[in-house]
Design a protein around this motif. Sequence first.
Motif, PDB file in Angstrom:
ATOM      1  N   ILE A 159     -17.396  -9.599   5.553  1.00  0.00           N
ATOM      2  CA  ILE A 159     -18.451  -9.729   6.861  1.00  0.00           C
ATOM      3  C   ILE A 159     -19.562  -9.876   7.016  1.00  0.00           C
ATOM      4  O   ILE A 159     -20.144 -11.078   7.670  1.00  0.00           O
ATOM      5  N   ALA A 160     -20.214  -8.698   6.543  1.00  0.00           N
ATOM      6  CA  ALA A 160     -21.328  -7.791   5.849  1.00  0.00           C
ATOM      7  C   ALA A 160     -21.823  -8.772   5.644  1.00  0.00           C
ATOM      8  O   ALA A 160     -23.125  -9.169   5.985  1.00  0.00           O
ATOM      9  N   LYS A 161     -21.971  -9.557   4.285  1.00  0.00           N
ATOM     10  CA  LYS A 161     -21.952 -10.200   3.361  1.00  0.00           C
ATOM     11  C   LYS A 161     -22.308 -11.716   4.337  1.00  0.00           C
ATOM     12  O   LYS A 161     -23.633 -12.226   4.339  1.00  0.00           O
ATOM     13  N   GLY A 162     -21.296 -12.125   4.762  1.00  0.00           N
ATOM     14  CA  GLY A 162     -20.765 -13.323   5.911  1.00  0.00           C
ATOM     15  C   GLY A 162     -21.428 -13.584   6.291  1.00  0.00           C
ATOM     16  O   GLY A 162     -22.939 -14.456   6.518  1.00  0.00           O
ATOM     17  N   PHE A 163     -21.911 -12.202   7.185  1.00  0.00           N
ATOM     18  CA  PHE A 163     -23.193 -12.806   8.659  1.00  0.00           C
ATOM     19  C   PHE A 163     -24.547 -12.836   8.176  1.00  0.00           C
ATOM     20  O   PHE A 163     -25.614 -13.442   8.236  1.00  0.00           O
ATOM     21  N   TYR A 164     -24.642 -12.359   6.675  1.00  0.00           N
ATOM     22  CA  TYR A 164     -26.256 -11.898   6.079  1.00  0.00           C
ATOM     23  C   TYR A 164     -26.569 -13.104   5.408  1.00  0.00           C
ATOM     24  O   TYR A 164     -27.752 -13.261   6.020  1.00  0.00           O
ATOM     25  N   ILE A 165     -25.756 -13.658   5.213  1.00  0.00           N
ATOM     26  CA  ILE A 165     -25.702 -15.303   3.956  1.00  0.00           C
ATOM     27  C   ILE A 165     -25.823 -15.765   4.985  1.00  0.00           C
ATOM     28  O   ILE A 165     -27.081 -17.166   5.182  1.00  0.00           O
ATOM     29  N   ALA A 166     -24.924 -16.209   6.171  1.00  0.00           N
ATOM     30  CA  ALA A 166     -24.990 -17.119   7.222  1.00  0.00           C
ATOM     31  C   ALA A 166     -26.564 -18.090   7.786  1.00  0.00           C
ATOM     32  O   ALA A 166     -26.599 -18.877   8.252  1.00  0.00           O
ATOM     33  N   ASN A 167     -26.927 -16.545   8.205  1.00  0.00           N
ATOM     34  CA  ASN A 167     -28.050 -16.726   8.917  1.00  0.00           C
ATOM     35  C   ASN A 167     -29.777 -15.992   8.086  1.00  0.00           C
ATOM     36  O   ASN A 167     -30.611 -15.623   9.556  1.00  0.00           O
ATOM     37  N   SER A 168     -29.367 -15.982   7.109  1.00  0.00           N
ATOM     38  CA  SER A 168     -30.814 -15.748   6.578  1.00  0.00           C
ATOM     39  C   SER A 168     -31.894 -17.403   5.987  1.00  0.00           C
ATOM     40  O   SER A 168     -30.227 -17.912   5.102  1.00  0.00           O
ATOM     41  N   GLY A 169     -32.842 -17.309   5.549  1.00  0.00           N
ATOM     42  CA  GLY A 169     -33.314 -17.902   4.683  1.00  0.00           C
ATOM     43  C   GLY A 169     -32.472 -19.373   5.627  1.00  0.00           C
ATOM     44  O   GLY A 169     -33.152 -20.053   6.546  1.00  0.00           O
ATOM     45  N   ARG A 170     -32.482 -20.495   4.156  1.00  0.00           N
ATOM     46  CA  ARG A 170     -31.913 -22.170   5.029  1.00  0.00           C
ATOM     47  C   ARG A 170     -30.224 -21.696   5.846  1.00  0.00           C
ATOM     48  O   ARG A 170     -29.650 -20.896   4.676  1.00  0.00           O
ATOM     49  N   PRO A 171     -30.138 -21.744   7.236  1.00  0.00           N
ATOM     50  CA  PRO A 171     -29.073 -20.557   7.302  1.00  0.00           C
ATOM     51  C   PRO A 171     -27.637 -21.605   7.171  1.00  0.00           C
ATOM     52  O   PRO A 171     -27.527 -23.450   6.219  1.00  0.00           O
ATOM     53  N   GLY A 172     -26.832 -21.544   7.449  1.00  0.00           N
ATOM     54  CA  GLY A 172     -25.459 -22.769   6.477  1.00  0.00           C
ATOM     55  C   GLY A 172     -23.629 -21.325   7.233  1.00  0.00           C
ATOM     56  O   GLY A 172     -23.860 -20.394   7.784  1.00  0.00           O
ATOM     57  N   PRO A 173     -23.085 -22.801   6.771  1.00  0.00           N
ATOM     58  CA  PRO A 173     -21.610 -21.984   7.096  1.00  0.00           C
ATOM     59  C   PRO A 173     -21.283 -20.986   6.189  1.00  0.00           C
ATOM     60  O   PRO A 173     -21.529 -21.250   4.998  1.00  0.00           O
ATOM     61  N   VAL A 174     -20.159 -20.167   6.550  1.00  0.00           N
ATOM     62  CA  VAL A 174     -19.496 -19.043   5.308  1.00  0.00           C
ATOM     63  C   VAL A 174     -17.877 -19.510   6.221  1.00  0.00           C
ATOM     64  O   VAL A 174     -17.859 -19.051   7.382  1.00  0.00           O
ATOM     65  N   LEU A 175     -17.363 -19.028   4.849  1.00  0.00           N
ATOM     66  CA  LEU A 175     -15.498 -19.167   5.232  1.00  0.00           C
ATOM     67  C   LEU A 175     -15.552 -17.978   4.576  1.00  0.00           C
ATOM     68  O   LEU A 175     -15.501 -17.555   3.534  1.00  0.00           O
ATOM     69  N   ILE A 176     -14.629 -17.029   5.414  1.00  0.00           N
ATOM     70  CA  ILE A 176     -13.863 -16.083   4.959  1.00  0.00           C
ATOM     71  C   ILE A 176     -12.435 -16.235   5.126  1.00  0.00           C
ATOM     72  O   ILE A 176     -11.759 -15.736   6.488  1.00  0.00           O
ATOM     73  N   ASP A 177     -11.600 -15.953   4.159  1.00  0.00           N
ATOM     74  CA  ASP A 177     -10.361 -16.384   4.258  1.00  0.00           C
ATOM     75  C   ASP A 177      -9.274 -14.605   3.668  1.00  0.00           C
ATOM     76  O   ASP A 177      -9.600 -14.630   2.876  1.00  0.00           O
ATOM     77  N   ILE A 178      -8.585 -14.577   4.811  1.00  0.00           N
ATOM     78  CA  ILE A 178      -8.325 -12.923   4.589  1.00  0.00           C
ATOM     79  C   ILE A 178      -6.358 -13.262   4.700  1.00  0.00           C
ATOM     80  O   ILE A 178      -6.309 -13.653   5.361  1.00  0.00           O
ATOM     81  N   THR A 179      -5.576 -12.589   3.388  1.00  0.00           N
ATOM     82  CA  THR A 179      -4.802 -13.075   3.482  1.00  0.00           C
ATOM     83  C   THR A 179      -3.801 -12.178   4.248  1.00  0.00           C
ATOM     84  O   THR A 179      -4.072 -10.972   4.992  1.00  0.00           O
ATOM     85  N   LYS A 180      -2.672 -12.067   4.731  1.00  0.00           N
ATOM     86  CA  LYS A 180      -2.392 -11.740   5.846  1.00  0.00           C
ATOM     87  C   LYS A 180      -1.655 -10.274   5.878  1.00  0.00           C
ATOM     88  O   LYS A 180      -1.853  -9.509   6.627  1.00  0.00           O
ATOM     89  N   ASP A 181      -1.467  -9.886   4.927  1.00  0.00           N
ATOM     90  CA  ASP A 181      -1.431  -8.320   4.205  1.00  0.00           C
ATOM     91  C   ASP A 181      -2.219  -7.306   4.564  1.00  0.00           C
ATOM     92  O   ASP A 181      -2.473  -6.058   4.778  1.00  0.00           O
ATOM     93  N   ALA A 182      -3.897  -8.258   3.891  1.00  0.00           N
ATOM     94  CA  ALA A 182      -4.807  -7.487   4.228  1.00  0.00           C
ATOM     95  C   ALA A 182      -5.258  -7.161   5.496  1.00  0.00           C
ATOM     96  O   ALA A 182      -5.644  -6.488   5.686  1.00  0.00           O
ATOM     97  N   GLN A 183      -4.908  -8.177   6.253  1.00  0.00           N
ATOM     98  CA  GLN A 183      -4.926  -7.999   7.862  1.00  0.00           C
ATOM     99  C   GLN A 183      -4.065  -7.137   8.372  1.00  0.00           C
ATOM    100  O   GLN A 183      -4.402  -6.099   9.617  1.00  0.00           O
ATOM    101  N   LEU A 184      -2.911  -7.104   7.456  1.00  0.00           N
ATOM    102  CA  LEU A 184      -1.589  -6.020   8.268  1.00  0.00           C
ATOM    103  C   LEU A 184      -1.785  -4.732   7.785  1.00  0.00           C
ATOM    104  O   LEU A 184      -2.128  -3.395   8.233  1.00  0.00           O
ATOM    105  N   LYS A 185      -2.361  -4.377   6.718  1.00  0.00           N
ATOM    106  CA  LYS A 185      -2.812  -2.665   5.934  1.00  0.00           C
ATOM    107  C   LYS A 185      -3.425  -2.192   6.425  1.00  0.00           C
ATOM    108  O   LYS A 185      -5.030  -3.019   6.986  1.00  0.00           O
ATOM    109  N   GLU A 186      -3.201  -1.060   6.835  1.00  0.00           N
ATOM    110  CA  GLU A 186      -4.238   0.293   7.264  1.00  0.00           C
ATOM    111  C   GLU A 186      -5.488   0.460   6.210  1.00  0.00           C
ATOM    112  O   GLU A 186      -4.925   0.227   4.738  1.00  0.00           O
ATOM    113  N   PHE A 187      -6.222   1.399   6.572  1.00  0.00           N
ATOM    114  CA  PHE A 187      -7.562   1.749   5.543  1.00  0.00           C
ATOM    115  C   PHE A 187      -8.610   2.405   6.330  1.00  0.00           C
ATOM    116  O   PHE A 187      -8.400   2.255   7.192  1.00  0.00           O
TER     117      PHE A 187
END
Lengths: 578, 196
Positions: A159-187
Amino acid sequence: MSSTSSLEVEKKKSPASERVTGSEAVLKCLLEENVEVIFGYPGGAIMPIYDALYSYTDKLNHILTRHEQGAVHAAQGFARVTGKTGVCFATSGPGATNLITGIADAQIDSTPLVCITGQVFSHLLGTDAFQETDVVGISMPVTKWNYQVTRPEEIPYAIAKGFYIANSGRPGPVLIDITKDAQLKEFDYSYEKCEKIRSYHPYPILDEKSISDAADLINKAQKPLMLVGQGVLIAEAQKELIAFAEKAGIPMASTLMGLSAVPNNHPLYVGYLGMHGNYGPNVKTNECDVLIAVGMRFDDRVTGNLDKYAKQAKVIHIEIDPAEIDKNVKADVAVNADAKEALQSLIKVTKENQHKSWLKEFRDCDEIEFEKIIKTATNPTSGGILMTEVMKKISDKTKGKAILVTDVGQHQMVASRYYAFDDTKSNVTSGGLGTMGFCLPAAMGAKMGQPEKQVIAVIGDGGFQMTIQELGTIFQSQIGVKILILNNNFLGMVRQWQELFHDKRYSFTELTNPNFQLISQGYGIPSQKIEERADLDAALDQWLNSDGPQLLEVVVEKEENVFPMVPAGASVSDIRLG
Amino acid sequence: MSNSINNIHGDKVRDFTLSVLTEDRAGLLNQITIIFTRRKINIDSLNVSTTEVPGVSRFTIVIQSVSKDQVEKVVKQIRKLVDVLGAFVYEDDDVYYQEIALYKVPTDVFLNGNKIETLVRNSGARILVIEKDHIIIEKTGHKSDTHDLYDKLMPHGLLEFVRSGRIAVSKSKRKTEAFIQQLEEAKSNRLSIKDF
């Protein structure tokens, strides 16, 4: 990133970290990036994130749209009027694919977005699981960057990388796809903003030699012309641009995407470029001696036939994206830089100058255009209501201070021609992709981004029905946009081309439309419909001064054409006045 | 197939070798190839390998039938990819390059006199494996060389032929490591285009 290196990072940060699920981490990351509004639509694979969101509604304002396309266009509208990164959520499979049109639109119009999609469990990837689609593969050609997260530890980094890329230089869209297990697990969560990526250098170092070469051309120019693109708005270089133009006495013309960078009433502003642009800037493009393009990419709708485009002129191209330099038009002097930085340097080395007789040539063209087109278009005395007169009235009544959101087609070109912008970042339209259905959701996003400003959505009867479901979002979230349907019961732009280039064979362009007022009423949005010119002023006043969302349908002349027009494949100087 | 071939317009086809340094990341191959697909440019050969710098991959891509101008545009678009560290275009004179080819021939053709053996020896090829029913011949060289041997073996019953993508090193003195270091040390997130 390899698993070992990411684990090392985790160890280092462990003192400041806290234990959360991947889902909660997504929301914490968004807060770290100062996100306030999210547009989205839930579904199976993104449910853990929505579950976490339930406890974050005091910090994050989530707008539930009626379709994922609505969510992404709303995020675009938000981004375009604020300069901030628009954020949207969607689930896997159809949710993700429904974002694609908006992502493609954002890519071609340089709009910063972070789109977060849910994905099936990582052990199901590649198995054609329920609602599984390879959205990373599908979105690859239309994103600035994308990434699939399969472990929660990757979330802050992605996400940090995504926001930096989206809105620096010539801006553009970033897509981050997150698997359900990555959403559920704690870390162990901790966040660090991204400020540098060794393979990504969004801001070129300005080459002073290019600035002095540009200044040499500008200082010697007799007939300079400046083309203003969206790069000026993105770089927030409006002041520098105007100061430079005033010092060197250079007329300024705007692309569709550059509109509102320069107030239309500026003495050096000479109009709107391109296929349905103003007469002067199109014709004079082929007469100027130095063409200074700032933050624009010489789209084919601006240049017409490239072989006959500004061949007599020395071209200075100020552009942040090196891939745009020499892509369509060969630059004599390429200034690969951020527009603001380039203009700040350029103004120091340009001489004070005036080009009065050259500027007068534009004004003479304006007079021709006024006599041949604008006069009757804005003040007709008989026949049906014209789109042109409606837009002129709206421009006058709002004094050009409202945010104008347009869809795609005739009404878009008319609105862009007749609305006199007087507030910066106030033009939201789908330029490069030409996405019908963009306007209504984009207007919602614009209103969320600038709630104090009047936001006017101007839509054709065709495009309105492409994302008409977003009336539900406007109703539920009480988003106070003023919706104007210019209804000619036609897909007007296609019809115009059929009339001019296909012997009036109106193949599938006539629409039998529903009762828009009844639909509006169903969504609890007050509406009016007018068909008579005599009712226009009162209706517009009531509509503009109303509280909350309101719809106005104006039935306009069925077969109105937009002129001037540079026919496809013709030179800009062969612009037709009728 | 050879370097002197003409394209459909009768122009002499030039090979362009693109050398693309990237982060070692899944999906990049797709990101790079779609840039060619969009412009309908056919990739003649492609090779991906590690470099002397850990974590950095090198794509060596050969394309033909395009103008220099078109190649430049493609390379600029490749450079734009976030995970691409650098992309360079070379013509044949700018690089040392090789390809490797393997030829599978029936063992019995060697039994009928020494013609094949002479052919192998004279073409600088070598015999890699001898099996009861087939022999694998290996040859390294430019495409025209490996193709030449292909033409010569064909009449004797070539069972299988495979050729690798081109690999190339530039004649310049630049070191990959120094280039990467330069990127890392670049002032914040800025870079001058001349550095490429």
